[in-house]
Design a protein around this motif. Structure first.
Motif, PDB file in Angstrom:
ATOM      1  N   PRO A  25       0.813  -1.208   0.000  1.00  0.00           N
ATOM      2  CA  PRO A  25       0.000   0.000   0.000  1.00  0.00           C
ATOM      3  C   PRO A  25       0.855   1.270   0.000  1.00  0.00           C
ATOM      4  O   PRO A  25       1.854   1.356   0.732  1.00  0.00           O
ATOM      5  N   THR A  31       7.101   8.274   3.815  1.00  0.00           N
ATOM      6  CA  THR A  31       8.116   7.360   4.327  1.00  0.00           C
ATOM      7  C   THR A  31       8.479   6.326   3.267  1.00  0.00           C
ATOM      8  O   THR A  31       9.661   6.057   3.009  1.00  0.00           O
ATOM      9  N   THR A 106      -0.473  10.909   5.634  1.00  0.00           N
ATOM     10  CA  THR A 106      -1.818  10.468   6.010  1.00  0.00           C
ATOM     11  C   THR A 106      -1.825   9.859   7.415  1.00  0.00           C
ATOM     12  O   THR A 106      -0.798   9.354   7.886  1.00  0.00           O
ATOM     13  N   CYS A 119       3.821  11.320  15.775  1.00  0.00           N
ATOM     14  CA  CYS A 119       2.844  11.974  16.661  1.00  0.00           C
ATOM     15  C   CYS A 119       1.538  11.177  16.790  1.00  0.00           C
ATOM     16  O   CYS A 119       1.048  10.953  17.896  1.00  0.00           O
TER      17      CYS A 119
END
Ligand SMILES: Cc1cc2nc3c(=O)[nH]c(=O)nc-3n(C[C@H](O)[C@H](O)[C@H](O)COP(=O)(O)OP(=O)(O)OC[C@H]3O[C@@H](n4cnc5c(N)ncnc54)[C@H](O)[C@@H]3O)c2cc1C
Length: 263
Positions: A25, A31, A106, A119
């Motif tokens: 995906p 990243t 996302t 985070c």
């Protein structure tokens, strides 16, 4: 990069089929593409989730906020329901990385990646949120399993995160100057069932701090948070900060978060 094929399914059902057959995906690529460029990751097929409208939805559902996996950080930060029902979450999204990262990154990619300094995992864990996948629903307490590790199985896609709306919550982080990733971040969320405190950036993965939770459940004050001794024996020590420094940050950031929550 090594060569790969690229698929852009228009439906979740097609994405699930492609992922089950081994496709990797792709969310915002913040990243994944960097690691492919470094040849640390070499998927044979990318399955771009960016064309699936239902994965981008953000909605308030009773006392919960349901955020689609493909909601970009900038969309979460600007969403009226998130801002009014769960301002700490909007604040978190608004302070991730830089403008470009927020435009592409996302919530699903962040949670699936589970970077030890990200985070969102702290918000998911502190909220006792539910990770909804193409196969099942996973409680936050079971989802995060240490350094870049999660309960996701091969081919399993995150479709949404369901956050119970807290009575009050605050996220505090000390940003690392170069990347804006937190050196340490602390998310506190208060519910009728009690206070949950999740820490990111300090250990091998996001974790709850039971000592702080117990103290804040007895007395929700900065003084009470300050009285908790933070053990640094399992915290990270690297070129950015020692374990003792990070332990001190956990205490200071929690005190600040509590003071802000009280207002
Ligand atoms: C310069 C920079 C600064 C940053 N600063 C911060 C920061 O301050 N705080 C912070 O929290 N983050 C930060 N990030 C991380 C960023 O916010 C992204 O959330 C993170 O990089 C994941 O990116 P992505 O969403 O584009 O996912 P991708 O890179 O596309 O994917 C990441 C991983 O998740 C998998 N994946 C993606 N979506 C799904 C899904 N729906 N289901 C299952 N698996 C999936 C992919 O296969 C891949 O393994 C920063 C990143 C950069 C480059």
């Amino acid at each position: 990069m090594y060569a790969f094929t690229f698929e852009r399914p228009a439906s979740l059902a097609d994405a699930v089929k492609l992922a089950a057959a081994g496709g990797k995906p792709l969310a915002g690529g913040q990243t994944l593409l960097a690691s492919m460029k470094l040849r640390l990751s070499a998927p044979e097929q990318l399955v771009d989730l960016g064309g699936i409208a239902e994965l981008r939805a953000i909605k308030k559902d009773g006392n919960q906020l349901v955020i689609g996996a493909m909601a970009r950080h900038a969309e979460v930060a600007a969403n009226a329901d998130v801002k009014s029902a769960y301002p700490a979450l909007a604040w978190l999204a608004e302070h991730i990385g830089d403008r470009q990262v927020r435009a592409m990154g996302t919530i699903g990619g962040s949670v699936a990646n589970n970077d030890p300094a990200a985070c969102y995992p702290s918000a998911v864990l502190a909220s006792g949120a539910t990770v909804v996948t193409s196969k099942r629903e996973i409680a936050a307490d079971d989802f995060f399993q240490g350094l870049f590790a999660t309960a996701l199985e091969e081919g399993e896609l995150i479709t949404a995160i369901r956050f119970p709306i807290p009575k009050r919550a605050v996220y505090e982080k000390l940003r690392q100057k170069a990347s804006h990733f937190p050196l340490v971040g602390v998310f506190i969320a208060q519910y009728d069932a009690g206070v949950r405190v999740a820490v990111t950036g300090a250990g091998s993965g996001v974790f709850r701090h039971k000592g702080l939770e117990d103290a804040l459940n007895k007395d929700f004050s900065a003084k009470s948070a300050a009285s908790v001794k933070i053990d640094d024996s399992e915290l990270n020590s690297d070129l950015h900060a020692s374990a003792a420094y990070r332990a001190n940050l956990i205490s200071v950031l929690t005190q600040r978060a509590v003071a802000k929550a009280i207002g």
